[in-house]
Design a protein around this motif. Structure first.
Motif, short mmCIF file in Angstrom:
data_model
loop_
_atom_site.label_atom_id
_atom_site.label_comp_id
_atom_site.label_asym_id
_atom_site.label_seq_id
_atom_site.Cartn_x
_atom_site.Cartn_y
_atom_site.Cartn_z
N THR A 115 -41.43 16.31 9.06
CA THR A 115 -42.62 17.11 9.34
C THR A 115 -43.36 17.52 8.08
O THR A 115 -44.49 17.98 8.15
N GLY A 116 -42.71 17.38 6.91
CA GLY A 116 -43.31 17.81 5.66
C GLY A 116 -43.28 19.32 5.47
O GLY A 116 -43.93 19.85 4.59
N ASP A 117 -42.48 20.00 6.29
CA ASP A 117 -42.42 21.46 6.26
C ASP A 117 -41.27 21.93 5.35
O ASP A 117 -40.23 22.38 5.82
N PHE A 118 -41.45 21.76 4.04
CA PHE A 118 -40.46 22.22 3.08
C PHE A 118 -41.16 22.49 1.76
O PHE A 118 -42.23 21.94 1.49
N ASN A 128 -39.80 23.04 -4.34
CA ASN A 128 -38.70 23.70 -5.02
C ASN A 128 -37.72 24.18 -3.94
O ASN A 128 -37.88 25.27 -3.39
N LEU A 129 -36.75 23.35 -3.62
CA LEU A 129 -35.84 23.64 -2.51
C LEU A 129 -35.08 24.94 -2.72
O LEU A 129 -34.70 25.27 -3.85
N ARG A 130 -34.83 25.63 -1.64
CA ARG A 130 -34.07 26.88 -1.67
C ARG A 130 -32.84 26.72 -0.79
O ARG A 130 -32.91 26.17 0.31
N ILE A 131 -31.73 27.24 -1.25
CA ILE A 131 -30.50 27.18 -0.48
C ILE A 131 -30.56 28.20 0.66
O ILE A 131 -31.08 29.31 0.48
N THR A 132 -30.07 27.81 1.82
CA THR A 132 -30.06 28.73 2.97
C THR A 132 -28.87 29.67 2.86
O THR A 132 -27.92 29.42 2.10
N ASP A 133 -28.89 30.74 3.64
CA ASP A 133 -27.76 31.67 3.65
C ASP A 133 -26.48 30.97 4.08
O ASP A 133 -25.41 31.21 3.51
N TYR A 134 -26.57 30.10 5.09
CA TYR A 134 -25.39 29.35 5.55
C TYR A 134 -24.81 28.53 4.40
O TYR A 134 -23.61 28.59 4.12
N ASN A 135 -25.64 27.77 3.71
CA ASN A 135 -25.16 26.93 2.62
C ASN A 135 -24.73 27.73 1.40
O ASN A 135 -23.87 27.31 0.65
N ARG A 136 -25.31 28.89 1.22
CA ARG A 136 -24.87 29.78 0.14
C ARG A 136 -23.42 30.21 0.39
O ARG A 136 -22.59 30.23 -0.52
N ARG A 137 -23.10 30.55 1.65
CA ARG A 137 -21.72 30.95 1.99
C ARG A 137 -20.76 29.77 1.82
O ARG A 137 -19.65 29.94 1.30
N VAL A 138 -21.18 28.57 2.21
CA VAL A 138 -20.34 27.38 2.04
C VAL A 138 -20.05 27.14 0.56
O VAL A 138 -18.91 26.91 0.17
N THR A 139 -21.09 27.22 -0.26
CA THR A 139 -20.93 26.98 -1.69
C THR A 139 -20.06 28.05 -2.34
O THR A 139 -19.20 27.75 -3.17
N GLU A 140 -20.27 29.29 -1.94
CA GLU A 140 -19.45 30.38 -2.48
C GLU A 140 -17.97 30.14 -2.17
O GLU A 140 -17.11 30.29 -3.03
#
Length: 166
Positions: free
Chosen positions: A102-105, A108-120
């Motif tokens: 959709t081109g809706d991004f 400069n990508l930002r990490i989501t809260d879900y992925n922040r928890r996974v990475t942590e």
């Protein structure tokens, strides 16, 4: 115009439903193939750069301290089981493909809260001995109600560029 009987109407509805399902499966299969979706089922970090938006992150990872020791999935997929790993991959794949289609991004990508928890959790998994000592010292210095916040994103809050050093 002839009126449709109930059996004929049912047949027409079933044909329409079959065409819709077939179309969705066909478009999904084409998209999965075009986007090299099968490559994401493996742990090859090169597949993360299939999309041009990720190339800079991939190049930075190659030069980083983690590029020699950890792949993308080591930091960006859960370590607590196959089901959660593939749930994460499917979830991210769906939302990434939706955003890129959709081109809706943001560029400069930002990490989501879900992925922040996974990475942590991935940081804590690989560096558990060090993190455990830090947590013990920090918890001793903080009130109990702040402990959960400390443990939720302490690693990536201070070390946000690790893994993608520039």
């Amino acid at each position: 115009m002839k009126k449709l009987t109930r059996p004929r109407l049912t047949t027409v509805l079933l044909i329409v439903i079959a065409i819709l399902i077939g179309g969705l499966v066909g478009i999904g299969t084409f998209t999965f193939g075009y986007a090299q979706g099968a490559s994401y089922l493996k742990s090859d970090s090169q597949s993360c750069a299939n999309c041009h938006v990720m190339q800079g992150h991939f190049d930075a990872w190659l030069k980083s301290s983690h590029g020699k020791f950890a792949g993308c999935n080591d930091c960006h997929a859960p370590h607590d089981g196959v089901a959660s790993k593939y749930y994460c991959k499917a979830r991210n794949g769906f939302f990434h493909s939706l955003a890129f289609t959709t081109g809706d991004f943001e560029e400069n990508l930002r990490i989501t809260d879900y992925n922040r928890r996974v990475t942590e959790q991935a940081c804590r998994n690989c560096h558990q001995d060090l993190v455990h000592q830090i947590d013990i010292n920090a918890i001793g210095e903080l009130q109990n109600d702040k402990t959960e916040r400390l443990e939720s994103n302490a690693c990536i809050r201070c070390h946000s560029s690790v893994g993608h050093d520039t």
